[in-house]
Design a protein around this motif. Structure first.
Motif, PDB file in Angstrom:
ATOM      1  N   TYR A   2       0.830  -1.198   0.000  1.00  0.00           N
ATOM      2  CA  TYR A   2       0.000   0.000   0.000  1.00  0.00           C
ATOM      3  C   TYR A   2       0.864   1.248   0.000  1.00  0.00           C
ATOM      4  O   TYR A   2       1.777   1.381   0.809  1.00  0.00           O
ATOM      5  CB  TYR A   2      -0.915  -0.030   1.230  1.00  0.00           C
ATOM      6  N   ARG A   4       0.623   5.377   0.244  1.00  0.00           N
ATOM      7  CA  ARG A   4      -0.271   6.467   0.636  1.00  0.00           C
ATOM      8  C   ARG A   4       0.159   7.747  -0.058  1.00  0.00           C
ATOM      9  O   ARG A   4       1.303   8.167   0.049  1.00  0.00           O
ATOM     10  CB  ARG A   4      -0.207   6.632   2.157  1.00  0.00           C
ATOM     11  N   THR A   5      -0.772   8.349  -0.732  1.00  0.00           N
ATOM     12  CA  THR A   5      -0.480   9.631  -1.381  1.00  0.00           C
ATOM     13  C   THR A   5      -1.268  10.719  -0.665  1.00  0.00           C
ATOM     14  O   THR A   5      -2.453  10.572  -0.383  1.00  0.00           O
ATOM     15  CB  THR A   5      -0.872   9.601  -2.866  1.00  0.00           C
ATOM     16  N   GLU A   6      -0.587  11.786  -0.371  1.00  0.00           N
ATOM     17  CA  GLU A   6      -1.210  12.891   0.335  1.00  0.00           C
ATOM     18  C   GLU A   6      -1.040  14.175  -0.457  1.00  0.00           C
ATOM     19  O   GLU A   6      -0.013  14.403  -1.079  1.00  0.00           O
ATOM     20  CB  GLU A   6      -0.563  13.092   1.711  1.00  0.00           C
ATOM     21  N   THR A   7      -2.040  14.975  -0.379  1.00  0.00           N
ATOM     22  CA  THR A   7      -1.952  16.309  -0.956  1.00  0.00           C
ATOM     23  C   THR A   7      -1.943  17.294   0.198  1.00  0.00           C
ATOM     24  O   THR A   7      -2.912  17.400   0.944  1.00  0.00           O
ATOM     25  CB  THR A   7      -3.159  16.590  -1.867  1.00  0.00           C
ATOM     26  N   ILE A   8      -0.838  17.958   0.359  1.00  0.00           N
ATOM     27  CA  ILE A   8      -0.689  18.895   1.467  1.00  0.00           C
ATOM     28  C   ILE A   8      -0.918  20.297   0.934  1.00  0.00           C
ATOM     29  O   ILE A   8      -0.241  20.749   0.020  1.00  0.00           O
ATOM     30  CB  ILE A   8       0.700  18.784   2.107  1.00  0.00           C
ATOM     31  N   GLU A   9      -1.898  20.957   1.532  1.00  0.00           N
ATOM     32  CA  GLU A   9      -2.186  22.324   1.155  1.00  0.00           C
ATOM     33  C   GLU A   9      -1.742  23.249   2.273  1.00  0.00           C
ATOM     34  O   GLU A   9      -1.972  22.971   3.447  1.00  0.00           O
ATOM     35  CB  GLU A   9      -3.684  22.507   0.900  1.00  0.00           C
TER      36      GLU A   9
END
Length: 125
Positions: A2, A4-9
Motif C-alpha cells: 500500500y 499512501r499519497t497525500e496532498t498537502i495544502e
C-alpha cells in the motif's frame, strides 16, 4: 504494498485579523454600545419588599414554594450522594449535561416532602 499519497495544502491564516479593521475595509460603520448605569439603589436586593410582596400574594408564594423547595432539597441530596459515593466536586456536578436532571432534582425533593408529610400525618393523630 500500500502506498499512501497525500496532498498537502498550505493554510494561510491571518493571525492579526481584527474584526474592526475588516469592517472598516468593507466601509461599514463601527459603533460602540454604551450601557446606561443603574443607580446604586436599584442594584440592592430588598428583602422587605420581597416578603411584603409574598405576603400580599399567597398564591404566588405557594406556587414558588411548591416549585423551588423540592428542587433545592433534591439538588442538595443529589450532590451529597454524588460527592459521597463518587467524590465529585461541585464544579463537575454543575457541569452535568443530562437533559432531565432538573426534573430529577425536583422529583427527589417532592418525594421526600410527600413521604415526610405522610409519615407526619400518620404519627400526629
Amino acid at each position: 504494498m500500500y502506498a499512501r499519497t497525500e496532498t498537502i495544502e498550505e493554510e494561510n491564516l491571518d493571525w492579526e485579523m481584527n474584526p474592526a479593521t475588516m469592517l472598516r475595509k468593507m466601509d461599514v460603520k463601527v459603533t460602540e454600545a454604551v450601557m446606561p448605569s443603574m443607580s446604586q439603589e436599584k442594584k440592592k436586593f430588598n428583602l422587605k419588599k420581597l416578603t411584603h410582596f409574598l405576603n400580599a400574594n399567597p398564591e404566588l408564594s405557594l406556587l414558588f414554594s411548591i416549585v423551588s423547595l423540592p428542587y433545592t432539597v433534591g439538588f442538595f441530596i443529589s450532590y451529597f450522594l454524588f460527592y459521597y459515593y463518587g467524590g465529585m466536586s461541585i464544579e463537575s456536578f454543575l457541569n452535568i449535561e443530562k437533559g432531565s436532571i432538573h426534573i430529577e432534582f425536583w422529583s427527589i425533593g417532592a418525594y421526600i416532602f410527600i413521604t415526610a408529610g405522610v409519615i407526619w400525618a400518620a404519627l400526629v393523630p
